[in-house]
Design an enzyme around this catalytic site. Structure first.
Site, short mmCIF file in Angstrom:
data_model
loop_
_atom_site.label_atom_id
_atom_site.label_comp_id
_atom_site.label_asym_id
_atom_site.label_seq_id
_atom_site.Cartn_x
_atom_site.Cartn_y
_atom_site.Cartn_z
N LYS A 50 -12.69 -14.22 -1.26
CA LYS A 50 -11.71 -15.22 -1.71
C LYS A 50 -10.89 -15.61 -0.48
CE LYS A 50 -8.04 -16.34 -2.87
NZ LYS A 50 -7.35 -17.41 -2.12
N GLU A 81 9.31 -10.72 9.35
CA GLU A 81 8.22 -11.27 10.14
C GLU A 81 8.53 -12.76 10.35
OE1 GLU A 81 4.54 -10.94 7.98
OE2 GLU A 81 3.40 -10.63 9.80
N GLU A 118 -4.59 -4.62 5.17
CA GLU A 118 -4.12 -5.07 6.49
C GLU A 118 -2.98 -6.03 6.22
OE1 GLU A 118 -5.15 -4.04 9.35
OE2 GLU A 118 -7.04 -3.05 8.88
N CYS A 178 -0.19 -11.51 12.60
CA CYS A 178 0.42 -10.23 12.19
C CYS A 178 0.74 -9.38 13.40
CB CYS A 178 -0.53 -9.50 11.26
SG CYS A 178 -2.15 -9.31 11.97
P1 NAP Z 1 -0.69 -14.01 1.38
O1 NAP Z 1 0.18 -15.01 0.73
O2 NAP Z 1 -0.50 -12.59 1.04
O3 NAP Z 1 -2.18 -14.48 1.04
C1 NAP Z 1 -3.31 -13.83 1.56
C2 NAP Z 1 -4.49 -14.05 0.65
O4 NAP Z 1 -4.20 -13.46 -0.62
C3 NAP Z 1 -4.81 -15.52 0.36
O5 NAP Z 1 -6.20 -15.65 0.21
C4 NAP Z 1 -4.11 -15.75 -0.96
O6 NAP Z 1 -4.63 -16.82 -1.70
C5 NAP Z 1 -4.37 -14.43 -1.64
N1 NAP Z 1 -3.43 -14.13 -2.72
C6 NAP Z 1 -2.15 -14.51 -2.83
N2 NAP Z 1 -1.62 -14.01 -3.97
C7 NAP Z 1 -2.60 -13.31 -4.58
C8 NAP Z 1 -2.67 -12.57 -5.80
N3 NAP Z 1 -1.62 -12.44 -6.60
N4 NAP Z 1 -3.86 -11.99 -6.12
C9 NAP Z 1 -4.93 -12.11 -5.33
N5 NAP Z 1 -4.92 -12.80 -4.16
C10 NAP Z 1 -3.76 -13.38 -3.79
O7 NAP Z 1 -0.60 -14.05 2.95
P2 NAP Z 1 -0.70 -15.31 3.90
O8 NAP Z 1 0.61 -16.01 3.86
O9 NAP Z 1 -1.93 -16.08 3.62
O10 NAP Z 1 -0.93 -14.59 5.32
C11 NAP Z 1 0.11 -14.18 6.10
C12 NAP Z 1 0.32 -12.69 6.01
O11 NAP Z 1 -0.88 -12.01 6.35
C13 NAP Z 1 1.36 -12.21 6.98
O12 NAP Z 1 2.22 -11.28 6.40
C14 NAP Z 1 0.52 -11.53 8.07
O13 NAP Z 1 1.20 -10.56 8.81
C15 NAP Z 1 -0.59 -10.98 7.28
N6 NAP Z 1 -1.76 -10.71 8.14
C16 NAP Z 1 -2.05 -9.41 8.40
C17 NAP Z 1 -3.11 -9.11 9.24
C18 NAP Z 1 -3.46 -7.68 9.53
O14 NAP Z 1 -4.58 -7.44 9.98
N7 NAP Z 1 -2.58 -6.72 9.33
C19 NAP Z 1 -3.89 -10.13 9.78
C20 NAP Z 1 -3.55 -11.45 9.50
C21 NAP Z 1 -2.47 -11.72 8.65
P3 NAP Z 1 -3.93 -18.26 -1.67
O15 NAP Z 1 -4.20 -18.80 -0.33
O16 NAP Z 1 -4.59 -19.01 -2.73
O17 NAP Z 1 -2.46 -18.04 -1.93
#
Ligand code: NAP
Length: 487
Positions: free
Chosen positions: A184, A391, A260, A294
């Site tokens: 997804k 962040e 992650e 991140c």
């Molecule tokens: P996000 O809002 O948590 O979304 C990530 C993924 O989860 C997207 O595919 C999103 O879909 C999906 N999602 C959201 N709500 C969900 C739910 N209730 N159930 C199932 N899936 C759900 O994060 P983001 O804003 O895309 O990414 C930024 C974050 O990722 C930052 O905090 C960053 O630090 C972190 N990150 C961490 C790493 C690591 O390796 N530690 C690497 C990269 C990024 P939708 O797009 O449809 O909302």
């Protein structure tokens, strides 16, 4: 960049859901638009998957799982290797697509394609190194055999900031281990993942091993998968609050979980550091991906003896960076992903300035189209400034001073997150002492870049658990079976 070339690349992208080896429309026959964050124009429309589609994808996983687990590791590895080659052969198209949907400069997109493809090469090599153990029972009676087997169908959820690499980091080891999967991708950047699915198909991945469900309703679409006992693992990259929610859902059938999550990386510059290198590397640690990473340096803790010089050199370099659409020549800083993200960045800067910070460069939105924000350096940060705790996910570098090693380590650890830290010093003893004291999963020692497919990537504390890449990456997709052997 001419728009005919952009249109040609957009035309190449499959627009459907990829389920059981076929491209199909959403069961609700609906689509959604994908936007270019640099122009706010719609790029294209793709299928908006539903819970029914997600279940069809899990059905496809189930049908494929046992044959796939029994497929020789060498064959699984060869498919990954062929996809690695296809990704490199199509790197220009993949990079352009990524820049269009995500905004990063073309050179960075190209870098991500290479990095992402390397995960497939790495795990092609790991597929044939899955082993176990054979030993004599300590009391001499019988033998102990341990073997590694694929965990089974996985749900892989990826974010928008690295649209392909966050995918291959999960897909590579899952394929190598013999797992099937439902992917997804983030709704803002689904196109790169759809192209990757096409390349995996072209490379000979059997139908049903990888299924991609794009959707605007992440929670509704993935929810039923957690309720189905056939799903055996979830690997998530994204924000900490969503990770916490998914862990609750994963508890129902006690899934294997890899998380992650977010970061808040401290960047420590000691008085004995090579200042030129510290500034050069700071540009990478802070500005790669416009700071939407991140592992982005979130706060700079600099020894008081060099803080002023470090800040002014960093401000000069960041102030010179060219901001613009990532497809344009010479652009180094693209737009942020959307207006919400830009608003978060602007609010954090406003909060810091309101509490006494000085703007050395930037500190404002750029242009009237697209979600651009100027590279920004702030000094004189108050202890209660929100950007020290949260962040930033944008091109903002707050610089704070420290006067002792203990103070630096305490400041670095003063966070709920623990993904990565950067340490700049020329004293080897200090480097070891400080590194050992940091509560993080990774350290960049005199380096502003840690990401490497051959190394274990991951965090501690609220940055999550599990490792992607390196030797440990494949273990996330394997379970250990022990056999007591009578002899
Ligand atoms: P996000 O809002 O948590 O979304 C990530 C993924 O989860 C997207 O595919 C999103 O879909 C999906 N999602 C959201 N709500 C969900 C739910 N209730 N159930 C199932 N899936 C759900 O994060 P983001 O804003 O895309 O990414 C930024 C974050 O990722 C930052 O905090 C960053 O630090 C972190 N990150 C961490 C790493 C690591 O390796 N530690 C690497 C990269 C990024 P939708 O797009 O449809 O909302």
């Amino acid at each position: 960049m001419d728009s005919a070339r952009e249109n040609a690349v957009l035309t190449m992208v499959p627009k459907g859901l990829f389920i059981g080896g076929e491209w199909r429309d959403s069961s609700s026959n609906t689509t959604f638009g994908v936007e270019d964050p640099a122009t706010q124009q719609k790029l294209t429309e793709i299928a908006d998957g539903t819970p029914v589609d997600a279940m069809a994808a899990l059905d496809a996983c189930e049908r494929a799982q046992s044959d796939w687990a029994a497929t020789p590791p060498r064959d699984r590895g060869e498919i990954l290797r062929r996809t690695f080659e296809l990704m490199n052969a199509n790197a220009d198209d993949l990079a352009l697509l990524m820049t269009l949907e995500m905004g990063k400069p073309l050179a960075e997109s190209k870098g991500e394609v290479t990095y992402a493809a390397e995960f497939l090469r790495w795990f092609a090599e790991e597929a044939v190194r899955i082993d176990g153990r054979w030993s004599v029972n300590p009391n001499g009676s019988g033998r102990l055999l341990t073997m590694k087997q694929p965990v089974g169908p996985c749900l892989l959820i990826t974010p928008w900031n690295f649209p392909i690499a966050m995918g291959t980091r999960k897909i590579g080891p899952a394929i190598a281990a013999g797992c099937t999967m439902v992917v997804k991708p983030a709704q803002q950047t689904p196109l790169s993942m759809l192209m990757l699915a096409q390349l995996l198909h072209e490379a000979g991945l059997p139908d049903g091993v990888l299924n991609v469900v794009t959707s605007t309703k992440a929670s509704a679409v993935t929810g039923p998968l957690f309720d189905d006992a056939r799903l055996r693992k979830v690997s998530f990259t994204g924000s900490t609050p969503i990770g916490q929610k998914l862990m609750e859902q994963a508890s129902k059938h006690l899934l294997r979980v890899s998380m992650e999550l977010g970061g808040n990386a401290p960047y420590l510059v000691f008085g004995d550091a090579d200042l030129e290198a510290a500034v050069d590397q700071a540009l990478i640690a802070k500005m790669r991906n416009m700071g939407e990473s991140c592992v982005a340096a979130n706060r700079f803790h600099v020894h008081e003896s060099v803080a002023e010089e470090f800040s002014s050199r960093l401000a000069e370099r960041m102030g010179e960076m060219k901001v613009g659409r990532g497809t344009e020549d010479g652009v180094q800083v693209g737009p942020l992903i959307d207006d919400t993200q830009r608003g978060i960045v602007a609010d954090l800067v406003e909060d810091a300035v309101g509490k006494g910070a000085k703007v050395l460069t930037g500190g404002e939105r750029v242009g009237d189209r697209g979600y651009f924000y100027a590279p920004t350096v702030l000094s004189g940060i108050a202890d209660d400034a929100s950007l020290l705790r949260e962040e930033i996910f944008g091109p903002v570098a707050p610089v704070k001073t420290f006067s002792s090693d203990d103070e630096a380590v305490a400041a670095a650890n003063n966070s709920d997150y623990g993904l990565v830290a950067y340490v700049f010093t020329s004293d080897i003893k200090r480097a070891i002492r400080v590194t050992e004291g940091l509560e993080v999963g990774m350290v960049g020692l005199n380096r502003g870049l840690v990401s490497n497919p051959a190394a274990e990537f991951g965090g501690v504390k609220e940055s999550g658990f599990g490792r992607e890449g390196g030797r440990e990456g494949i273990e996330e997709y394997l379970y250990t079976k022990y056999v007591a052997v009578d002899v």
